[in-house]
Motif scaffolding. Structure first.
Motif, short mmCIF file in Angstrom:
data_model
loop_
_atom_site.label_atom_id
_atom_site.label_comp_id
_atom_site.label_asym_id
_atom_site.label_seq_id
_atom_site.Cartn_x
_atom_site.Cartn_y
_atom_site.Cartn_z
N ALA A 154 12.95 10.71 13.52
CA ALA A 154 13.52 9.41 13.13
C ALA A 154 14.87 9.60 12.45
CB ALA A 154 12.55 8.68 12.21
N ARG A 155 15.00 10.61 11.60
CA ARG A 155 16.28 10.89 10.95
C ARG A 155 17.36 11.24 11.97
NH1 ARG A 155 14.05 14.61 6.03
NH2 ARG A 155 13.31 12.90 4.71
N LEU A 156 16.99 12.07 12.94
CA LEU A 156 17.94 12.45 13.98
C LEU A 156 18.37 11.24 14.79
CD1 LEU A 156 19.47 14.65 15.53
CD2 LEU A 156 17.43 14.92 16.94
N GLU A 157 17.42 10.39 15.16
CA GLU A 157 17.76 9.19 15.92
C GLU A 157 18.67 8.27 15.12
OE1 GLU A 157 14.13 7.38 17.20
OE2 GLU A 157 13.68 8.99 18.62
N LYS A 158 18.45 8.17 13.81
CA LYS A 158 19.29 7.33 12.97
C LYS A 158 20.71 7.90 12.91
CE LYS A 158 19.84 5.52 8.34
NZ LYS A 158 19.54 5.71 6.95
N LEU A 159 20.83 9.22 12.74
CA LEU A 159 22.16 9.83 12.70
C LEU A 159 22.90 9.63 14.03
CD1 LEU A 159 21.48 13.20 10.86
CD2 LEU A 159 22.94 11.34 10.09
N LEU A 160 22.20 9.80 15.13
CA LEU A 160 22.84 9.63 16.43
C LEU A 160 23.23 8.17 16.67
CD1 LEU A 160 20.66 11.98 18.66
CD2 LEU A 160 23.02 12.34 17.88
N ALA A 161 22.43 7.24 16.18
CA ALA A 161 22.75 5.82 16.36
C ALA A 161 23.95 5.42 15.53
CB ALA A 161 21.54 4.96 15.99
N GLU A 162 24.10 6.02 14.35
CA GLU A 162 25.22 5.67 13.46
C GLU A 162 26.51 6.41 13.83
OE1 GLU A 162 23.71 6.65 9.63
OE2 GLU A 162 22.53 4.81 9.47
N HIS A 163 26.43 7.44 14.63
CA HIS A 163 27.59 8.26 14.97
C HIS A 163 28.44 7.56 16.02
CE1 HIS A 163 30.11 11.69 15.71
NE2 HIS A 163 29.81 11.65 16.99
N ASP A 164 29.73 7.44 15.72
CA ASP A 164 30.67 6.87 16.68
C ASP A 164 31.67 7.95 17.04
OD1 ASP A 164 32.28 5.34 18.25
OD2 ASP A 164 33.07 4.10 16.62
N PRO A 165 31.59 8.49 18.25
CA PRO A 165 32.48 9.61 18.61
C PRO A 165 33.95 9.20 18.72
CG PRO A 165 31.20 8.93 20.52
CD PRO A 165 30.69 8.15 19.33
N PHE A 166 34.24 7.91 18.82
CA PHE A 166 35.62 7.45 18.96
C PHE A 166 36.22 6.98 17.66
CE2 PHE A 166 33.54 6.74 23.10
CZ PHE A 166 34.28 7.64 23.85
N GLU A 167 35.50 7.14 16.57
CA GLU A 167 36.01 6.73 15.27
C GLU A 167 37.10 7.69 14.80
OE1 GLU A 167 34.33 6.63 10.71
OE2 GLU A 167 32.94 6.21 12.35
N LYS A 168 38.18 7.12 14.25
CA LYS A 168 39.26 7.97 13.75
C LYS A 168 38.88 8.52 12.39
CE LYS A 168 43.07 5.91 16.19
NZ LYS A 168 44.40 5.35 16.13
N ILE A 169 39.20 9.76 12.20
CA ILE A 169 38.87 10.41 10.92
C ILE A 169 39.93 10.14 9.89
CG2 ILE A 169 38.43 12.61 9.82
CD1 ILE A 169 37.29 13.61 12.41
#
Length: 95
Positions: free
Chosen positions: A80-95
């Motif tokens: 569940a933690r991994l799924e939450k991290l993957l759902a919140e991750h936006d690969p196109f977000e600028k750092i």
């Protein structure tokens, strides 16, 4: 996390076979101890030893089952933690 927990339940035939097997084994052991050509103290000692063996086998089976279920729960929490991290991750977000 739309998955519902799957309940593992044995079939009626498997349950019946397990109960019958246990009953036959205990009855055969009781008859064997009763038919021994020895005094009552030895038969009583063997009967108590068999009862102790049965109770410790049940306890061991329960401990093993509980440990397995705890491992499955920890695995599900990590999933569940991994799924939450993957759902919140936006690969196109600028750092």
């Amino acid at each position: 996390m739309s998955d519902t927990p799957v309940k593992h339940q044995s079939t009626v035939a498997f349950y019946g076979q397990a109960v019958a097997s246990f009953s036959i084994a205990m009855a055969a052991t009781a008859v064997g101890i009763y038919q021994l050509d020895t005094n009552a103290w030895v038969r009583a000692f063997l009967a108590i030893a068999v009862l102790y063996l049965v109770t410790s086998a049940f306890t061991l089976a329960k401990v093993i089952r509980d440990r397995q279920e705890a491992g499955q729960l920890i695995s599900r929490v990590d999933q569940a933690r991994l799924e939450k991290l993957l759902a919140e991750h936006d690969p196109f977000e600028k750092i």
